[in-house]
Write a protein that holds these residues in place. Structure first.
Motif, short mmCIF file in Angstrom:
data_model
loop_
_atom_site.label_atom_id
_atom_site.label_comp_id
_atom_site.label_asym_id
_atom_site.label_seq_id
_atom_site.Cartn_x
_atom_site.Cartn_y
_atom_site.Cartn_z
N ASP A 83 0.84 -1.19 0.00
CA ASP A 83 0.00 0.00 0.00
C ASP A 83 0.88 1.25 0.00
O ASP A 83 1.88 1.31 0.70
N TRP A 84 0.46 2.24 -0.79
CA TRP A 84 1.23 3.47 -0.97
C TRP A 84 0.34 4.68 -0.77
O TRP A 84 -0.84 4.66 -1.11
N ASP A 85 0.92 5.74 -0.22
CA ASP A 85 0.28 7.04 -0.11
C ASP A 85 0.94 7.97 -1.12
O ASP A 85 2.16 8.12 -1.12
N ILE A 86 0.12 8.56 -1.98
CA ILE A 86 0.62 9.51 -2.97
C ILE A 86 -0.11 10.83 -2.74
O ILE A 86 -1.34 10.86 -2.72
N ASP A 87 0.63 11.92 -2.54
CA ASP A 87 0.05 13.25 -2.40
C ASP A 87 0.41 14.05 -3.64
O ASP A 87 1.58 14.08 -4.05
N ILE A 88 -0.60 14.70 -4.23
CA ILE A 88 -0.40 15.49 -5.44
C ILE A 88 -1.00 16.88 -5.24
O ILE A 88 -2.14 17.00 -4.78
N ASP A 89 -0.22 17.91 -5.57
CA ASP A 89 -0.73 19.27 -5.52
C ASP A 89 -1.85 19.38 -6.55
O ASP A 89 -1.64 19.14 -7.74
N ALA A 90 -3.06 19.70 -6.09
CA ALA A 90 -4.23 19.71 -6.96
C ALA A 90 -4.19 20.85 -7.98
O ALA A 90 -4.84 20.76 -9.02
N SER A 91 -3.43 21.89 -7.72
CA SER A 91 -3.36 23.02 -8.65
C SER A 91 -2.33 22.81 -9.74
O SER A 91 -2.56 23.11 -10.91
N THR A 92 -1.17 22.27 -9.36
CA THR A 92 -0.06 22.15 -10.30
C THR A 92 0.12 20.74 -10.86
O THR A 92 0.76 20.57 -11.89
N GLY A 93 -0.37 19.74 -10.14
CA GLY A 93 -0.18 18.35 -10.55
C GLY A 93 1.16 17.79 -10.08
O GLY A 93 1.50 16.66 -10.39
N GLU A 94 1.89 18.56 -9.30
CA GLU A 94 3.19 18.10 -8.79
C GLU A 94 2.99 16.99 -7.76
O GLU A 94 2.17 17.11 -6.85
N VAL A 95 3.75 15.90 -7.89
CA VAL A 95 3.73 14.83 -6.89
C VAL A 95 4.54 15.32 -5.70
O VAL A 95 5.73 15.61 -5.82
#
Length: 102
Positions: A83-95
């Motif tokens: 299992d992995w947690d991925i956070d992405i900036d919703a405005s820029t798409g940056e991981v």
């Protein structure tokens, strides 16, 4: 007794300040409005990006307003079962974060 009161006050103030930094979940209606206004990207396009970082199946997704920006938080079960947690900036798409969940 004074030490106990001082510790209690410190704990109370610590809890109060933690609430200021707490995550705020964004409702689906608010998210749709933010996408329409062009403030954030649509979740489906960023889900594809997350899966390109870690192949698998998305098991959970949330949009949160955190520290002044919107962040998609995705949980992915990889093909190998991890299992992995991925956070992405919703405005820029940056991981922002790729972290194996314990």
């Amino acid at each position: 007794m004074k030490k106990l009161i001082a510790l209690s006050c410190a704990a109370f103030l610590g809890l109060g300040s933690a609430a200021v930094f707490a995550d705020d979940d964004v409702s689906s209606a608010e998210a749709a409005k933010l996408v329409e206004e062009g403030k954030i990207k649509a979740l489906d396009s960023l889900e594809e990006k997350a899966l390109s970082v870690k192949a698998g199946q998305i098991t959970d997704r949330d949009l949160e307003h955190e520290y002044g920006r919107y962040i998609y938080k995705l949980d992915i079960r990889a093909d190998d079962g991890t299992d992995w947690d991925i956070d992405i900036d919703a405005s820029t798409g940056e991981v922002l974060k790729t972290e194996q969940d314990d």
